[in-house]
Scaffold this active site. Structure first.
Site, PDB file in Angstrom:
ATOM      1  N   TYR A 146     -16.118   0.063  -0.978  1.00 39.04           N
ATOM      2  CA  TYR A 146     -16.266   0.761   0.297  1.00 39.04           C
ATOM      3  C   TYR A 146     -17.404   0.257   1.176  1.00 39.04           C
ATOM      4  CZ  TYR A 146     -12.703   4.230  -0.708  1.00 39.04           C
ATOM      5  OH  TYR A 146     -11.497   4.843  -0.931  1.00 39.04           O
ATOM      6  N   LYS A 197     -11.977  -1.651 -14.695  1.00 35.83           N
ATOM      7  CA  LYS A 197     -11.027  -2.758 -14.876  1.00 35.83           C
ATOM      8  C   LYS A 197     -11.850  -3.979 -15.271  1.00 35.83           C
ATOM      9  CE  LYS A 197      -6.871  -4.441 -14.624  1.00 35.83           C
ATOM     10  NZ  LYS A 197      -5.826  -4.104 -15.614  1.00 35.83           N
ATOM     11  N   ASP A 230      -5.676   1.272 -15.715  1.00 37.39           N
ATOM     12  CA  ASP A 230      -4.207   1.319 -15.743  1.00 37.39           C
ATOM     13  C   ASP A 230      -3.733   2.223 -16.883  1.00 37.39           C
ATOM     14  OD1 ASP A 230      -5.277  -0.624 -17.424  1.00 37.39           O
ATOM     15  OD2 ASP A 230      -3.817  -2.182 -16.939  1.00 37.39           O
ATOM     16  N   ASP A 254     -11.018   7.197  -5.939  1.00 35.43           N
ATOM     17  CA  ASP A 254     -10.173   7.639  -4.817  1.00 35.43           C
ATOM     18  C   ASP A 254      -8.730   7.765  -5.294  1.00 35.43           C
ATOM     19  OD1 ASP A 254      -9.422   8.173  -2.101  1.00 35.43           O
ATOM     20  OD2 ASP A 254      -8.682   6.112  -1.979  1.00 35.43           O
ATOM     21  N   ASP A 258      -6.137  11.442  -6.320  1.00 37.08           N
ATOM     22  CA  ASP A 258      -4.843  11.889  -5.797  1.00 37.08           C
ATOM     23  C   ASP A 258      -3.852  12.151  -6.940  1.00 37.08           C
ATOM     24  OD1 ASP A 258      -5.903  11.541  -3.185  1.00 37.08           O
ATOM     25  OD2 ASP A 258      -3.960  10.896  -2.410  1.00 37.08           O
TER      26      ASP A 258
HETATM   27  C1  IPM Z   1     -10.854  10.430   0.475  1.00 33.96           C
HETATM   28  C2  IPM Z   1     -10.237   9.596   1.578  1.00 33.96           C
HETATM   29  C3  IPM Z   1     -11.271   8.641   2.152  1.00 33.96           C
HETATM   30  C4  IPM Z   1     -11.676   7.690   1.048  1.00 33.96           C
HETATM   31  C5  IPM Z   1     -10.831   7.831   3.392  1.00 33.96           C
HETATM   32  C6  IPM Z   1     -10.343   8.696   4.505  1.00 33.96           C
HETATM   33  C7  IPM Z   1     -11.947   6.963   3.901  1.00 33.96           C
HETATM   34  O1  IPM Z   1      -9.100   8.950   1.104  1.00 33.96           O
HETATM   35  O2  IPM Z   1     -11.867  11.110   0.739  1.00 33.96           O
HETATM   36  O3  IPM Z   1     -10.340  10.436  -0.641  1.00 33.96           O
HETATM   37  O4  IPM Z   1     -11.004   6.676   0.803  1.00 33.96           O
HETATM   38  O5  IPM Z   1     -12.679   7.975   0.400  1.00 33.96           O
HETATM   39 MN    MN Z   2      -8.493   9.578  -0.922  1.00 34.41          MN
END
Ligand code: IPM
Ligand code: MN
Ligand code: NAD
Length: 364
Positions: A146, A197, A230, A254, A258
């Site tokens: 990042y 990784k 993975d 990140d 999700d």
């Molecule tokens: C998150 C989002 C952010 C990230 C983006 C919007 C920059 O996906 O907070 O998970 O990648 O950290």
């Molecule tokens: Mn995210």
């Protein structure tokens, strides 16, 4: 220079950055619930709405005012964020400057992403109970992929080259690994898994390996393990009950968060805290601005409201935090939800329902 820990100042000022798309919708509900909690427990909170967003950028050409991040650092105890992302700003410049600007500028090195199944009905996996999905991801939040280092050579030409660097520092890795172990110890969690990784990323993730090997020695009571990401991604959806605490780098964190969101009912439920203990902290749902749902009443405000619970806890308002979380659990179990979770309520009806529960809760 400001030397007073803003967390100890009264009143505690909270910057509200609703941002873009459904960020605005869910933040309105989060503020309703926060205001209800503030009133119920007479909390010393002062909410200040800041306009920083795609709309503001398009109208003024400014993402943040000069010194904006320093103002957050010096004048606010916490920041509540909705989401950033607007198709009219395709390069996400405002998000990079505001959200990543705050993470980096405030040095919020812990992205704390709890993943908890509040109602078994919401889990997409067969046969999983509430207690099977209850882990926390400690995502490194200030370096890795990042940092925005790199460039393009021969841009737009057939032989274009793109370079995108990752940065991993010993200090950066050590402090997030330590934060994860300390949290596990303080919360009686037995298992901690580091994901990387390093079989391919010999240098950057090799550093993670060496730091992890050293730090784990200091926490003998915690069962520390390592998995390549993975394999861990596969295990998360096969046997989430194997995980208590996961510590990992920025990009992997990140992506895994999700997956974690899906296990707990989707992005409408997943909350996060961006922390540097003792400093201004930032709270936001894991989801984005989902532009096509903006203003439709379909956005689930629960992730934003659980982020408010994390904020209340961080600011020292434990009872209020537990009541907000408890109200959310009740709403999920009673099906008082938006359609993503099978309910029929709108964004603001969920917010109203939760604010009423919080307002009517016993004070202690
Ligand atoms: C998150 C989002 C952010 C990230 C983006 C919007 C920059 O996906 O907070 O998970 O990648 O950290
Ligand atoms: Mn995210
Ligand atoms: P997103 O999280 O905005 O939405 C993905 C899908 O998840 C949506 O289409 C919807 O089906 C569901 N969803 C997300 N939040 C929901 C909610 N509260 N209630 C109900 N359903 C919900 O991800 P995306 O579509 O990949 O990104 C949209 C924009 O948001 C992009 O510009 C992206 O960069 C940005 N983004 C911002 C943040 C942030 O500000 N922290 C996080 C992720 C993505």
């Amino acid at each position: 220079m400001n030397t007073i820990d803003p967390r100890h100042r009264r009143p505690q000022r909270i910057a509200v950055l609703a941002g873009d798309g459904i960020g605005r919708d869910v933040t309105a509900e989060a503020v309703k619930v926060l205001a209800a909690a503030g009133e119920r427990w007479a909390l010393p909170l002062e909410l200040v709405a800041l306009p920083w967003s795609a709309e503001h950028y398009l109208a003024t050409g400014e993402t943040l005012p000069p010194g904006g991040i320093a103002t957050l650092r010096d004048e606010y105890a916490a920041v509540l964020v909705g989401a950033f992302g607007d198709p009219r700003v395709p390069d996400m410049r405002h998000a990079a400057e505001i959200l990543l600007g705050a993470r980096f500028g405030l040095d919020l090195y812990i992205n704390f992403r709890p993943c908890r199944l509040y109602d078994a009905r919401l889990c997409p996996l067969k046969g999983k109970r509430e207690r099977d999905v209850d882990f926390v991801i400690f995502r490194e939040n200030t370096e890795g992929a990042y940092v925005g280092l790199g460039g393009n050579f021969k841009k737009g030409m057939p032989d274009e080259v793109a370079v995108q660097e990752e940065v991993h520092t010993r200090k950066g890795v050590e402090r997030i690994v330590r934060a994860a172990f300390d949290w596990a110890r303080a919360h009686g969690r037995r298992r901690l898994c580091m994901a990387d990784k390093s079989n391919v990323m010999r240098f950057g993730h090799g550093l993670w390996q060496r730091v992890f090997a050293a730090v784990r020695e200091e926490y003998p009571e915690i069962e520390a393990s390592h998995m390549f990401v993975d394999a861990l991604a596969m295990q998360l959806v096969r046997a989430p009950e194997r995980f208590d605490v996961i510590v990992t780098d920025n990009l992997i964190g990140d992506i895994l968060s999700d997956i974690g969101a899906a296990l707990q009912g989707g992005l409408g439920v997943a909350a996060s805290a961006n922390l540097h203990p003792g400093r201004t902290s930032l709270f936001e749902p894991v989801h984005g601005s989902a532009p096509k749902y903006a203003g439709t009443g379909l956005a689930n405000p629960v992730a934003a409201i659980l982020s408010v619970a994390l904020m209340l806890e961080t600011l020292g308002h434990e009872t209020a935090a537990r009541v907000v979380e408890g109200a959310v659990v009740q709403s999920l179990r009673k099906g008082r939800t938006t359609p993503d979770l099978g309910g029929t309520l709108t964004t603001s009806e969920v917010g109203d329902w939760l604010a009423r529960r919080v307002a009517a809760a016993p004070v202690s």
